[in-house]
Enzyme design. Sequence first.
Site, PDB file in Angstrom:
ATOM      1  N   GLY A 120      13.213  -4.475  -6.490  1.00 46.73           N
ATOM      2  CA  GLY A 120      13.489  -3.085  -6.344  1.00 46.73           C
ATOM      3  C   GLY A 120      14.738  -3.207  -5.381  1.00 46.73           C
ATOM      4  O   GLY A 120      14.520  -3.953  -4.435  1.00 46.73           O
ATOM      5  N   CYS A 121      15.579  -2.325  -5.311  1.00 45.16           N
ATOM      6  CA  CYS A 121      16.614  -2.202  -4.382  1.00 45.16           C
ATOM      7  C   CYS A 121      16.119  -1.870  -2.833  1.00 45.16           C
ATOM      8  O   CYS A 121      16.582  -2.315  -2.201  1.00 45.16           O
ATOM      9  CB  CYS A 121      17.917  -1.344  -4.751  1.00 45.16           C
ATOM     10  SG  CYS A 121      17.462   0.426  -5.476  1.00 45.16           S
ATOM     11  N   ASN A 122      14.971  -0.677  -3.038  1.00 43.38           N
ATOM     12  CA  ASN A 122      14.685  -0.439  -1.711  1.00 43.38           C
ATOM     13  C   ASN A 122      13.889  -1.484  -1.089  1.00 43.38           C
ATOM     14  O   ASN A 122      13.749  -1.650   0.061  1.00 43.38           O
ATOM     15  CB  ASN A 122      13.699   1.083  -1.976  1.00 43.38           C
ATOM     16  CG  ASN A 122      14.490   2.089  -2.561  1.00 43.38           C
ATOM     17  OD1 ASN A 122      15.586   2.496  -1.999  1.00 43.38           O
ATOM     18  ND2 ASN A 122      13.974   2.847  -3.567  1.00 43.38           N
ATOM     19  N   ALA A 123      13.024  -1.988  -2.053  1.00 45.33           N
ATOM     20  CA  ALA A 123      12.107  -3.020  -1.812  1.00 45.33           C
ATOM     21  C   ALA A 123      12.958  -4.383  -1.101  1.00 45.33           C
ATOM     22  O   ALA A 123      12.447  -4.837  -0.163  1.00 45.33           O
ATOM     23  CB  ALA A 123      11.179  -3.637  -2.886  1.00 45.33           C
ATOM     24  N   THR A 180      15.813  -4.019   0.546  1.00 47.10           N
ATOM     25  CA  THR A 180      16.295  -3.695   1.747  1.00 47.10           C
ATOM     26  C   THR A 180      15.291  -3.736   2.947  1.00 47.10           C
ATOM     27  O   THR A 180      15.486  -4.332   3.996  1.00 47.10           O
ATOM     28  CB  THR A 180      16.813  -2.418   1.834  1.00 47.10           C
ATOM     29  OG1 THR A 180      17.517  -2.075   0.618  1.00 47.10           O
ATOM     30  CG2 THR A 180      17.872  -1.782   2.884  1.00 47.10           C
TER      31      THR A 180
END
Lengths: 342, 342, 342, 342
Positions: D148-151, D153
Amino acid sequence: MTHKIAILGASGYTGAELVRLIAEHPNMEIAALSADRKAGMSMDQVFPHLRHMNLPTLCKIDEIDFSGIDLCFCALPHKTSQEVISALPKDLKIVDLSADFRLRDAQAYKKWYGNAHSALAEQDEAVYGLTEFYREDIKGARLVAGTGCNAATGQYALRPLISAGVIDLDDIILDLKCAVSGAGRSLKENLLHAELSEGYNAYAVGGTHRHLGEFDQEFSLLAGRPVQVQFTPHLVPANRGILATVYVKGDAQAIHDTLASAYAEEPFVQMLPMGEVPSTHHVRGSNYCHIGVTADRIKGRAIVIAALDNLTKGSSGQALQNANLMLGEEETTGLKMAPLFP
Amino acid sequence: MTHKIAILGASGYTGAELVRLIAEHPNMEIAALSADRKAGMSMDQVFPHLRHMNLPTLCKIDEIDFSGIDLCFCALPHKTSQEVISALPKDLKIVDLSADFRLRDAQAYKKWYGNAHSALAEQDEAVYGLTEFYREDIKGARLVAGTGCNAATGQYALRPLISAGVIDLDDIILDLKCAVSGAGRSLKENLLHAELSEGYNAYAVGGTHRHLGEFDQEFSLLAGRPVQVQFTPHLVPANRGILATVYVKGDAQAIHDTLASAYAEEPFVQMLPMGEVPSTHHVRGSNYCHIGVTADRIKGRAIVIAALDNLTKGSSGQALQNANLMLGEEETTGLKMAPLFP
Amino acid sequence: MTHKIAILGASGYTGAELVRLIAEHPNMEIAALSADRKAGMSMDQVFPHLRHMNLPTLCKIDEIDFSGIDLCFCALPHKTSQEVISALPKDLKIVDLSADFRLRDAQAYKKWYGNAHSALAEQDEAVYGLTEFYREDIKGARLVAGTGCNAATGQYALRPLISAGVIDLDDIILDLKCAVSGAGRSLKENLLHAELSEGYNAYAVGGTHRHLGEFDQEFSLLAGRPVQVQFTPHLVPANRGILATVYVKGDAQAIHDTLASAYAEEPFVQMLPMGEVPSTHHVRGSNYCHIGVTADRIKGRAIVIAALDNLTKGSSGQALQNANLMLGEEETTGLKMAPLFP
Amino acid sequence: MTHKIAILGASGYTGAELVRLIAEHPNMEIAALSADRKAGMSMDQVFPHLRHMNLPTLCKIDEIDFSGIDLCFCALPHKTSQEVISALPKDLKIVDLSADFRLRDAQAYKKWYGNAHSALAEQDEAVYGLTEFYREDIKGARLVAGTGCNAATGQYALRPLISAGVIDLDDIILDLKCAVSGAGRSLKENLLHAELSEGYNAYAVGGTHRHLGEFDQEFSLLAGRPVQVQFTPHLVPANRGILATVYVKGDAQAIHDTLASAYAEEPFVQMLPMGEVPSTHHVRGSNYCHIGVTADRIKGRAIVIAALDNLTKGSSGQALQNANLMLGEEETTGLKMAPLFP
């Protein structure tokens, strides 16, 4: 009866916002507008959106006859403000929008703002302008110190919780997302559209933002012992709005109950139902503050989120709300316009 | 005396804008709000920025008792609007914001909108709602047809010029820059933030935009002979505003004089000094229209630029202005708020 | 073989864009970067987005040993540029991005820029840098004058039409929508995010924009007689992009055919099918120019729309394209990256 | 040798981003593009910014001959992805960008995504795609699950700190500010420009965002005991970028040292000097992640901030980085382009 109003520093955003708001006020009349470097210009040259209004020409402060003024808004830069205000008539009602009279302690002022305070008598006299919590003092005040816009947002989220003792005072984190008008109309590279739009970043990280002086003062006063919060502001690509995401330790339901009870009768602070979140979209251009509370999946933790418009509720709207009280007007007069959406 | 107001189609942007404006009106009260698919929801679920207001729950149209309604704003999609309005009480005052009653000629309606008109009696009865030019008719009207927002902008720039005969009628070009709220709250890919922000493009190029029907009708009527303009709308990344850059052939001074004279007494149309240009920034959220005229370096050519807020002066503000006239109120009541800047 | 490159004026947007592009070039190496007021700083202090690159420290121009430089990009302000370039070695290959060498006529230069030209020999020597139309001259040139970004956009839409005689030369209107990076990194109030975002306006209206000097020069040369166009630029809230909406009189099909034929073999100019419109969204960050043609409903009129990225195809990308030709490289090297969307 | 590449789900933003990146890759060729509902369309109809490329027509998945494909990127929605991938040839190299193979535990998958996993064998086989931490496994993997992109970061900010034991594992708060392209090209009201621009808000508050499944899995694995973080994402008006402001308890210098040491040799993760803060402006369109550390004024607390582009390093760039490893290419090929600024 119509109150004659002067606005000092009318060429900045908070000055223009005051004009916008006062234009709707049935019992106020703008009698003088000052702007040092732009004296002699008409207001519509500086702010063409006010073209339809019949406003006084911008002048220098010493051109104003304050004997005919009932209340003066001072929207000058800090440090300039204290110099100007200490030279104004001693019986003139003043709402100051700068940082100069927010801190009661001269040492604290020097620590956060770098210079020694030059108007200690006025500093002593000033009442802190967070209307909902200093209402009675403001009614009788001659000089009211408008709060920082970030400081206001954080305090709306936290003051009742600190007073009620429902959160851990040693573990409070405020992560703020701030729109760019809070930085004023100043020519700085990072405020250019090409530098700001389409991206965002933190600034004044680690506890260096000056509004911490207000948090420290007010929260410690409420708690009866020193309270220090963590506070990280972020600059986001929008013109108006502050969103405070506040991380606290405590029971979410008790937190919601406490806030709902504290603001039940407040005309401008709106509690959302448990679990709902506010948005800066929904307060833009208005004097409302929206607050939501959500329980975290980790037991004993909650997130409180507060949203307001930095130029209105965070600054000029708050100033007018206080001026209403100082002049014996209904507190909400001229301030009940709905937010602008979209 | 308080007028009871109904708004049909309250879940769209023009509906919300009507609520925002009427909230400031001392003599109007919102008695009913309809939204077909969202009936049963509260308005603050649909528009959280109206959370502070005490508004009727959204209902279906047939749940409204129109006998208690003094005036009904109809903010429904075109085609739906004619069906609904033809079924409403024949003595109910109505301001329609859709395209359904703008064109007087049924053939023209069919040409631009594709379907045959199903409410010919009402079409015949309707008065075109460009207040400054149909003021007297509107005062006596039962049904007023709000103009297209683009059509309004172009007409403010051009009507006095066509009437006065100071420009070449065969060579008029309108290049419009339109903000996205004009497209409504509809779920279309090109209206997504990720698709729209940071770029811009023309659409409906070559004379295919439906608001041309209004230009053709009105300009030909004024000129007493067929007039066709070129009109290219562009979608730009902003939420509110229309800027019409109008290229005409004629003497710039005569053009400025004609417009200045035409709008000298108008409360909402503001002429800028010769050579100054308006900006959508300076009309946002307001009912004002700013107009500027500049001579081109090529002799005999001029550029007329008009700016307004599509949701206010271009739609809901215009509607309220007309409703004031229809109800015997002061035309400007509830509409003099200053633009929001920044 | 690797070419050693110097960039003078590397602290502005076109300087940073050159670095971004050259970073992708297999046969170029950045050997020197100058920035007068920021000399001594590292490039990542000035442009943190270039942090990952190993770049020379910013220096003053006179610290550069030009004997080791194969080609110099000059991204300085106009007037400064002519002073600097006239003092550089006479055999140094230079691509200038300023306005100083675009106009061949010294009187025209003085008319549009206000000051007498101080480097007439270089002005005489310079080749106009619109690659697709001056390709052969550029290959042999020592000094190439990059075009104005607006001037480039308008010329892509119009040059083949003027050459082919398919449009009326006396009735050409260019309505341009320009993003803010075209104004550079300068601290001006109207470029602040709070002033620019969410609104738009025309500027330099009436034929006063300096890029008209280029249009006049180039179009008159092509036509063999004086040609003057109308040109109105608008500032829109986006960082990159120019959209030229060009109103011409002529047969739309002939116009499309002419442009399609002229650009059939061009790697960077893309013709859209008849009736389709380009968008600045679809060229952002790239060296492509998209062009569309649509017939108007009024017979004999057409709209030509061209879109490009002002910093890339309109400035630094064009400069690199020219540098490739001057250095014997493949024209497209380092320039074929796709646009960034969204 | 040129690798033949297929992209399934090419009509979404991550699909288009893959095409943009692969276009720069010297050893990859796009052989097939699928998009179920848009099969038969050309890619430039769906993404006009790719107009200059010579790309396969969009097709349905079952029209692709996978025997000629060396590696397949799967940019489909979760749940669809597992169904498609389980039906693909068992020896086909696959990089999946959906959420379907990120969680190793089927129960955890069901908890966060609601449905039972239907491709357990592939779930078991999949390697977690956070390149810098699973590099060796990815080299030998057949199926890699993009994070995931948030994950991503949050993990860049925290993994080395958890491994090194320099922070309190029970008091980690991630406050994320996410751009809108992370929500994909889906037609949702809150993603419209008119709803999103000029404002911002939190969403999935209180520990309900699905990327928490990845945090829980990875952080607990690193720590050797259960670790739960607080995570509040916010939607801000920008198209690309994630900024993670991470509040931790530990010594700031030790934290900076640990991260600097962990990323010293990493090509795409850039540590900023102590006290400096990253910005999403400076990573836009690139595969870089910038990380900064600042000590708070409260002793024993620090703020770690990480910035990356959700579509590049957070998704498609990461996918290409992994594909390079799986195909024996240099890890950085096609990925070293500089960010686009402004």
